[in-house]
Design an enzyme around this catalytic site. Structure first.
Site, short mmCIF file in Angstrom:
data_model
loop_
_atom_site.label_atom_id
_atom_site.label_comp_id
_atom_site.label_asym_id
_atom_site.label_seq_id
_atom_site.Cartn_x
_atom_site.Cartn_y
_atom_site.Cartn_z
N THR A 54 84.30 -91.40 -8.90
CA THR A 54 85.50 -92.15 -8.49
C THR A 54 86.73 -91.63 -9.23
O THR A 54 87.81 -91.49 -8.64
CB THR A 54 85.31 -93.65 -8.77
OG1 THR A 54 84.17 -94.12 -8.03
CG2 THR A 54 86.54 -94.44 -8.34
N ASP A 84 83.18 -94.67 -1.26
CA ASP A 84 82.12 -94.71 -2.26
C ASP A 84 80.82 -95.18 -1.60
O ASP A 84 80.85 -95.85 -0.56
CB ASP A 84 82.51 -95.66 -3.39
CG ASP A 84 81.71 -95.42 -4.65
OD1 ASP A 84 80.93 -94.45 -4.71
OD2 ASP A 84 81.86 -96.22 -5.60
N THR A 89 75.16 -91.59 -4.56
CA THR A 89 74.11 -91.35 -5.54
C THR A 89 72.82 -90.89 -4.86
O THR A 89 71.87 -90.52 -5.54
CB THR A 89 73.82 -92.64 -6.34
OG1 THR A 89 73.49 -93.70 -5.43
CG2 THR A 89 75.04 -93.06 -7.15
N ARG A 145 80.16 -94.01 -18.45
CA ARG A 145 80.30 -95.45 -18.17
C ARG A 145 79.47 -96.26 -19.16
O ARG A 145 79.93 -97.28 -19.68
CB ARG A 145 79.87 -95.76 -16.74
CG ARG A 145 80.05 -97.25 -16.36
CD ARG A 145 79.58 -97.50 -14.95
NE ARG A 145 80.38 -96.75 -13.98
CZ ARG A 145 80.01 -96.53 -12.72
NH1 ARG A 145 78.83 -96.96 -12.29
NH2 ARG A 145 80.80 -95.85 -11.90
#
Length: 344
Positions: free
Chosen positions: A67, A111, A160, A220
């Site tokens: 992102t 996404d 993913t 993250r």
């Protein structure tokens, strides 16, 4: 060590704390050097020819910066970013509404692209390839197709699970398909130093390295652990030194390899109940009372990356390294408990 001023500033700007930590310039984006260079060339070449950049597909495990790359690409070419996700596009009409409301030069970011159904994918084919949107009006013999011309746009998709995208859709990302890889410890430490600076956290280098070592090679996760360690230090009136970080991570049940309790339970159950395997995923799932998809997609990739678990044709099998990690070759001790005991 207080971060209230920074958090209020982020709120005034309409951003969450995670958004405040997101890099805003290419030079601030750490890691993925080859991908960054390829994208830089793609965008620079398109800008030099005064053309719209071609469509790009980014894939890889969650939390690696897909992102963020999309935002940086839009900013690099001075375009507006329109963001949505696969689950949010439920009907063909939803996608048609998004595409027809784009302005010339916009970047559309989708996404979780693998969550689009096939009917919606087929609407994307002509939109990506020819810049048109085919809409069917009416039903039965009286149905007719209307073709709407779309403004020039760039689609950046992230997923993913690239295998769930159809081959025709994957082939239409003419700008390139790029796989984001896990980060090494030094890159994660560099990201943490930047995050600590933004959050105004006075963290010692050894504290940063300790968090980086346990962050599962994922930015993250690293930022999450940094924020939780900061909270622990503030609530307990302590400095964010190495000992405080170790206490905070022990409370979170994160061991020295970055494994959480569920990760360790997977290894322990296979060894204790099934003599190390091989054992089927359904059996492991039932023994843990955990969903198969969660084990397969969330926990197993990191266990396999560390060489603690293997997937064989006959099922899952714990390696010698995995047995040693959970202490079953020695004294059947829980690593999380060991970590807490060392801190007492």
């Amino acid at each position: 060590m207080s971060t209230k001023k920074e958090e209020k500033s982020a709120e005034r700007a309409g951003r969450t704390l995670d958004q405040a930590l997101r890099p805003e310039h290419w030079k601030e984006y750490v890691g993925q050097a080859t991908i960054k260079e390829n994208l830089r060339i793609l965008l620079s070449a398109a800008k030099g020819r005064n053309h719209q950049p071609e469509h790009v597909l980014l894939y890889g495990p969650p939390g690696l910066g897909k992102t963020t790359l999309a935002h940086l690409m839009a900013k690099e070419i001075g375009a507006s970013l329109r963001a949505t996700s696969g689950p949010a596009i439920e009907r063909v009409g939803d996608l048609a509404s998004i595409l027809t409301n784009l302005s010339p030069g916009d970047v559309l970011f989708i996404d979780e692209m693998h969550r689009l159904n096939r009917a919606i994918e087929e609407v994307l084919y002509p939109a990506m390839e020819n810049g048109v949107l085919d809409i069917v009006i009416g039903k039965g013999p009286s149905a007719r197709t209307v073709q709407l011309e779309l403004p020039p746009f760039t689609l950046i998709a992230a997923t993913t699970r690239i295998s769930m995208l159809s081959a025709p859709l994957r082939s239409r990302f003419s700008g390139g398909t790029f796989r984001l890889n896990y980060y090494d410890e030094s890159e994660v430490a560099e990201i943490l130093k930047r995050s600590a600076s933004i959050l105004r956290i006075a963290a010692a280098d050894e504290s940063i390295r300790e968090i980086a070592r346990r962050a599962r090679a994922t930015p993250r996760t690293a930022n999450y652990l940094l924020k939780r360690a900061r909270d622990f230090a503030e609530v307990n009136g302590e400095r964010l030194d190495l000992k405080t970080v170790q206490k905070a991570l022990a409370l979170l049940e994160i061991d020295e390899a970055g494994l959480n309790q569920t990760d360790r339970d997977i290894l322990a159950i296979i060894v204790e109940k099934f003599n190390g395997g091989p054992v089927g995923l359904k059996t492991v799932s039932a023994s843990l009372s955990e969903e198969e998809e969660t084990i397969e997609e969330v926990h197993e990739p990191y266990l396999m990356q560390l060489g603690l678990l293997e997937r064989t044709p006959r099922g899952r099998q714990v390696t010698k390294k995995g047995r040693e990690h959970i202490g079953l070759l020695a004294r059947h001790a829980d690593p999380g408990m060991q970590a807490q005991q060392r801190l007492v």
